[in-house]
Design a protein around this motif. Structure first.
Motif, PDB file in Angstrom:
ATOM      1  N   ALA A  23     -16.541  -7.511  -4.255  1.00 36.05           N
ATOM      2  CA  ALA A  23     -16.208  -8.913  -3.880  1.00 36.05           C
ATOM      3  C   ALA A  23     -16.970  -9.757  -4.408  1.00 36.05           C
ATOM      4  CB  ALA A  23     -15.954  -8.519  -2.286  1.00 36.05           C
ATOM      5  N   ASP A  69     -10.317  -6.456  -9.298  1.00 34.65           N
ATOM      6  CA  ASP A  69      -9.818  -7.368  -8.176  1.00 34.65           C
ATOM      7  C   ASP A  69      -9.380  -6.163  -6.785  1.00 34.65           C
ATOM      8  OD1 ASP A  69     -10.025  -9.817  -9.296  1.00 34.65           O
ATOM      9  OD2 ASP A  69      -7.974  -9.925 -10.146  1.00 34.65           O
ATOM     10  N   TRP A  70      -8.679  -5.286  -7.397  1.00 36.57           N
ATOM     11  CA  TRP A  70      -8.526  -4.334  -6.438  1.00 36.57           C
ATOM     12  C   TRP A  70      -9.675  -3.627  -5.662  1.00 36.57           C
ATOM     13  CZ3 TRP A  70      -4.880  -1.768 -10.415  1.00 36.57           C
ATOM     14  CH2 TRP A  70      -3.716  -2.584 -10.617  1.00 36.57           C
ATOM     15  N   ARG A 105     -10.753  -6.043  -2.860  1.00 39.01           N
ATOM     16  CA  ARG A 105      -9.881  -5.995  -2.002  1.00 39.01           C
ATOM     17  C   ARG A 105     -10.177  -4.696  -1.186  1.00 39.01           C
ATOM     18  NH1 ARG A 105      -3.907  -6.205  -3.496  1.00 39.01           N
ATOM     19  NH2 ARG A 105      -3.943  -4.024  -3.709  1.00 39.01           N
ATOM     20  N   ASP A 106     -10.429  -3.652  -1.572  1.00 40.11           N
ATOM     21  CA  ASP A 106     -10.558  -2.280  -1.035  1.00 40.11           C
ATOM     22  C   ASP A 106     -12.001  -2.112  -0.368  1.00 40.11           C
ATOM     23  OD1 ASP A 106      -8.096  -1.860  -1.728  1.00 40.11           O
ATOM     24  OD2 ASP A 106      -8.665  -0.185  -3.374  1.00 40.11           O
ATOM     25  N   GLU A 154       0.700  -1.039  -7.817  1.00 43.83           N
ATOM     26  CA  GLU A 154       0.521  -2.016  -8.729  1.00 43.83           C
ATOM     27  C   GLU A 154       0.244  -2.186 -10.037  1.00 43.83           C
ATOM     28  OE1 GLU A 154      -1.974  -4.427  -5.170  1.00 43.83           O
ATOM     29  OE2 GLU A 154      -2.684  -2.181  -5.387  1.00 43.83           O
ATOM     30  N   HIS A 175      -3.590   2.527  -6.395  1.00 46.04           N
ATOM     31  CA  HIS A 175      -3.025   1.261  -6.834  1.00 46.04           C
ATOM     32  C   HIS A 175      -1.995   1.463  -7.863  1.00 46.04           C
ATOM     33  CE1 HIS A 175      -5.696  -1.148  -4.616  1.00 46.04           C
ATOM     34  NE2 HIS A 175      -6.539  -0.442  -5.015  1.00 46.04           N
TER      35      HIS A 175
END
Length: 512
Positions: free
Chosen positions: A106, A74-75, A78-79, A157, A154
């Motif tokens: 993505a 997911d990260w 997003r990146d 997170e 991250h």
């Protein structure tokens, strides 16, 4: 212990109208120990029971390995990063030529098969030995390189995820292994070659660089914690449960590098622990069976011994004995745990799987029991990495020898588990009683490196320190003692949780 302690708690803590009402109901209801005996052979209800069961601490938890692969992907999405299906890893850049083997993270949500293949590669999920991936040991350690590209960005997170999972798991305290600022520390070591065992000269050569290295480590930790606080919404009405979990850190160093790089990490790591109260100790990590780690093991232990004199009071929890005869020659199994205890001065041992293969294991176990050297037991990872489980695991040997133990997760994200999984596994494998489980839970806090004196005298739960021996009356001396010791306050909170838990489960119809 339950009646003595629980009788001093206010009714609001126990969720009862009065202590008198609790006492009368408790006489009629089955005890928590009896409920546990009812459900211990029912895997579903046992898991429910042990998920709600209060757990003192997770003391052996690598933060970067605590994160589930789904979060990593997911990260990466997003990146705007790319994933490689041939290498089965997250890349450190965006896709320049998307194709069959590389495409944006993505887009994984539209490619279920590829997403599942990456999750399997980034964790132990569904691992089955194959011609190209034959070893659970190798697959486990390879996962870290596959998601390393996004780990640094991250950290906050990751911390938030670990804290929220601990809260859901009813864990009071986390002692997380992290390595902030470790790159410059390693670099500093390469600038100052180590001459044999001349550690004093190595320390002197690094002395002028240590303050800046420590400052960088502290600044990275500041950023991580600030990010985690934002994610968890701590201090707001929307605060996550993870905000209530107490966290401290062990500075983790890498043992698979040349000696000068290992020494520099250790020197700067010790200095970081002395400078920053969030860091309560030090560890050394990476595969113990690595050829460099095996070759330099005794040198590393001497480094710890030397630095104990330079930075007195720094506590050590060392990975030692995470070995089997299938990984290294038998000569390599003879002394790692003993050296960690007797040379390096470790207060806790992580794993300790090969203890029965050490020279004179009887005297080693006796020494560990006498000196209260605690073993961090990681049942799932010992099975996945070493293939050691059940009766082949030294869990029962440590119990028989009186060596203190606590259950821990090691790398719960990579292993796809949590601390409840470790308690369930221990309960089902080693025929543990409810009292045994409470002992393991209490040991987590009793042997934690969080500052302050323990609530228990001589590591004996139920035997209060002199200041609190007036219970059930809370004396002024006990109140003052609790104010003076963070550890004792956490232990007190754990006992409160036991009271609440035991009052609840004895009246839950699903357990009857």
């Amino acid at each position: 212990m339950r009646h003595l302690f629980c009788s001093i708690l206010p009714a609001s803590v126990l969720g009862m109208t009065s202590i008198l009402a609790l006492s009368s109901v408790a006489r009629a209801a089955p005890s928590a120990a009896q409920i546990y005996d009812y459900v211990r052979n029912d895997p579903v209800r046992l898991n429910m029971f042990l998920r709600a069961f209060p757990k003192g601490a997770d003391l052996h938890n690598h933060l970067v390995g605590a994160i589930y692969a789904e979060s990593m992907l997911d990260w990466a999405a997003r990146d705007g990063l790319c994933v490689s299906l041939t290498e089965k890893r997250i890349l450190d850049h965006a896709c320049t030529h998307p194709g069959d083997s590389e495409f944006p993270a993505a887009d994984l949500s539209h490619h279920t098969g590829s997403e599942n293949a990456l999750i399997d590669a980034l964790s132990m999920r569904d691992f089955v030995p194959s011609a190209g991936d034959a070893s659970g040991h190798d697959h486990f350690f390879a996962t870290f390189a596959r998601f390393n590209a996004i780990a640094d960005a991250h950290g906050g997170e990751m911390l938030a995820e670990a804290r929220d999972r601990a809260a859901r798991d009813h864990v009071t305290y986390l002692e997380l292994m992290i390595s902030p600022g470790i790159g410059p520390m390693i670099g500093a070591g390469f600038h100052h070659p180590l001459q044999g065992d001349d550690l004093a000269s190595a320390h002197q050569a690094l002395a002028s660089e240590i303050p800046a290295l420590v400052q960088k480590a502290r600044a990275e930790t500041d950023r991580m914690e600030a990010q985690a606080k934002d994610v968890l919404k701590c201090g707001t009405p929307q605060a996550h449960p993870g905000c209530a979990v107490t966290v401290r850190y062990l500075f983790q160093t890498l043992r698979t590098l040349p000696p000068q790089a290992v020494y520099a990490q250790l020197d700067a790591g010790y200095a970081t622990v002395k400078a920053d109260p969030r860091f309560v100790g030090l560890n050394i990590v990476a595969p113990e069976d690595d050829p460099t780690a095996m070759r330099d093991y005794d040198l590393h232990m001497r480094m710890f011994h030397f630095l104990n004199g330079v930075y007195p009071g720094v506590k050590l929890s060392l990975h030692a004995g995470e070995l089997t005869t299938g990984l290294v020659p038998t000569e390599g199994l003879r002394h790692h745990i003993r050296a960690a205890v007797e040379v390096a001065g470790a207060s806790r041992i992580g794993h300790g799987v090969d203890v029965a293969l050490e020279d004179d294991p009887e005297s080693l176990l006796s020494e560990m029991a006498r000196r209260f050297v605690m073993v961090e037991i990681n049942l799932t990872s010992n099975d996945e990495i070493l293939g050691v489980k059940g009766a082949a695991h030294p869990f029962s040997l440590y119990r028989r020898a009186g060596v203190p133990m606590a259950l821990s997760t090691d790398d719960e994200g990579v292993s796809r588990g949590d601390l409840t999984q470790e308690y369930v596994r221990a309960a089902q494998t080693y025929d543990l009683s409810y009292a045994d489980l409470k002992t393991l839970s209490r040991a987590g806090l009793d042997y934690a490196f969080v500052p302050g004196e323990s609530l228990w005298s001589d590591h004996q739960p139920g035997q209060f320190v002199p200041a609190c021996q007036t219970l059930p009356i809370i004396s002024a001396s006990c109140t003052a003692f609790l104010k003076s010791s963070e550890k004792a306050r956490l232990q007190w909170a754990l006992e409160e949780r036991f009271c609440t838990f035991e009052a609840a489960v004895t009246h839950e119809g699903l357990y009857q």
